[in-house]
Design a protein around this motif. Sequence first.
Motif, PDB file in Angstrom:
ATOM      1  N   ARG A 140      33.684  36.121  37.636  1.00  0.00           N
ATOM      2  CA  ARG A 140      33.865  36.422  36.255  1.00  0.00           C
ATOM      3  C   ARG A 140      32.483  36.766  35.762  1.00  0.00           C
ATOM      4  O   ARG A 140      31.524  36.366  36.227  1.00  0.00           O
ATOM      5  N   SER A 141      32.346  37.572  34.665  1.00  0.00           N
ATOM      6  CA  SER A 141      31.222  37.816  34.129  1.00  0.00           C
ATOM      7  C   SER A 141      30.691  36.730  33.353  1.00  0.00           C
ATOM      8  O   SER A 141      31.306  35.617  33.057  1.00  0.00           O
ATOM      9  N   ARG A 142      29.354  36.793  32.736  1.00  0.00           N
ATOM     10  CA  ARG A 142      28.763  35.736  32.177  1.00  0.00           C
ATOM     11  C   ARG A 142      29.138  35.666  30.544  1.00  0.00           C
ATOM     12  O   ARG A 142      28.838  34.909  29.985  1.00  0.00           O
ATOM     13  N   HIS A 143      29.691  36.667  30.195  1.00  0.00           N
ATOM     14  CA  HIS A 143      30.253  36.735  28.635  1.00  0.00           C
ATOM     15  C   HIS A 143      31.429  35.682  28.462  1.00  0.00           C
ATOM     16  O   HIS A 143      32.427  35.634  29.309  1.00  0.00           O
TER      17      HIS A 143
ATOM     18  N   THR B  74      34.955  37.506  31.465  1.00  0.00           N
ATOM     19  CA  THR B  74      35.851  38.811  31.943  1.00  0.00           C
ATOM     20  C   THR B  74      36.260  38.449  33.417  1.00  0.00           C
ATOM     21  O   THR B  74      35.121  38.302  34.317  1.00  0.00           O
ATOM     22  N   ARG B  75      37.281  38.842  33.729  1.00  0.00           N
ATOM     23  CA  ARG B  75      37.685  38.894  35.139  1.00  0.00           C
ATOM     24  C   ARG B  75      36.942  39.904  36.004  1.00  0.00           C
ATOM     25  O   ARG B  75      37.291  41.059  35.541  1.00  0.00           O
ATOM     26  N   MET B  76      36.266  39.807  37.045  1.00  0.00           N
ATOM     27  CA  MET B  76      35.744  41.015  37.652  1.00  0.00           C
ATOM     28  C   MET B  76      36.607  41.160  38.994  1.00  0.00           C
ATOM     29  O   MET B  76      36.003  42.017  39.884  1.00  0.00           O
ATOM     30  N   ALA B  77      37.140  40.169  39.654  1.00  0.00           N
ATOM     31  CA  ALA B  77      37.782  40.327  40.764  1.00  0.00           C
ATOM     32  C   ALA B  77      38.563  41.602  41.304  1.00  0.00           C
ATOM     33  O   ALA B  77      38.217  42.224  42.184  1.00  0.00           O
ATOM     34  N   PRO B  78      39.128  42.145  40.314  1.00  0.00           N
ATOM     35  CA  PRO B  78      39.864  43.451  40.608  1.00  0.00           C
ATOM     36  C   PRO B  78      38.935  44.728  40.997  1.00  0.00           C
ATOM     37  O   PRO B  78      39.166  45.517  41.747  1.00  0.00           O
ATOM     38  N   ALA B  79      37.680  44.386  40.499  1.00  0.00           N
ATOM     39  CA  ALA B  79      36.725  45.627  40.385  1.00  0.00           C
ATOM     40  C   ALA B  79      35.818  45.322  41.729  1.00  0.00           C
ATOM     41  O   ALA B  79      35.163  46.439  42.244  1.00  0.00           O
ATOM     42  N   PHE B  80      35.827  44.158  42.279  1.00  0.00           N
ATOM     43  CA  PHE B  80      35.087  43.930  43.316  1.00  0.00           C
ATOM     44  C   PHE B  80      35.789  43.053  44.559  1.00  0.00           C
ATOM     45  O   PHE B  80      35.388  41.866  44.809  1.00  0.00           O
TER      46      PHE B  80
END
Length: 82
Positions: free
Chosen positions: A46-49, A56-62
Amino acid sequence: MTRTPPEPMLAAPVSDPALLPGWAGEPKWDGFRAALSVDGGQVALRSRHGTARHGTRMAPAFPEVVAGAAQLPGTTALDGVM
């Protein structure tokens, strides 16, 4: 047992880059700051926001980061820049 990852640490500008004994620092040139947690085989990136739990979920992008993190021991929490 479900564990909540810790809140991410935010960077703070300093006038003197000298660090106290036992402290570590890293420059942020470019990239994404993220909190990663592994709990019971589930990887959250997840992002720090917002909060660590609701950023924000970041797994799909990475997906490659998630795949590598799946090999870490359970109850792992990381905070850093990708």
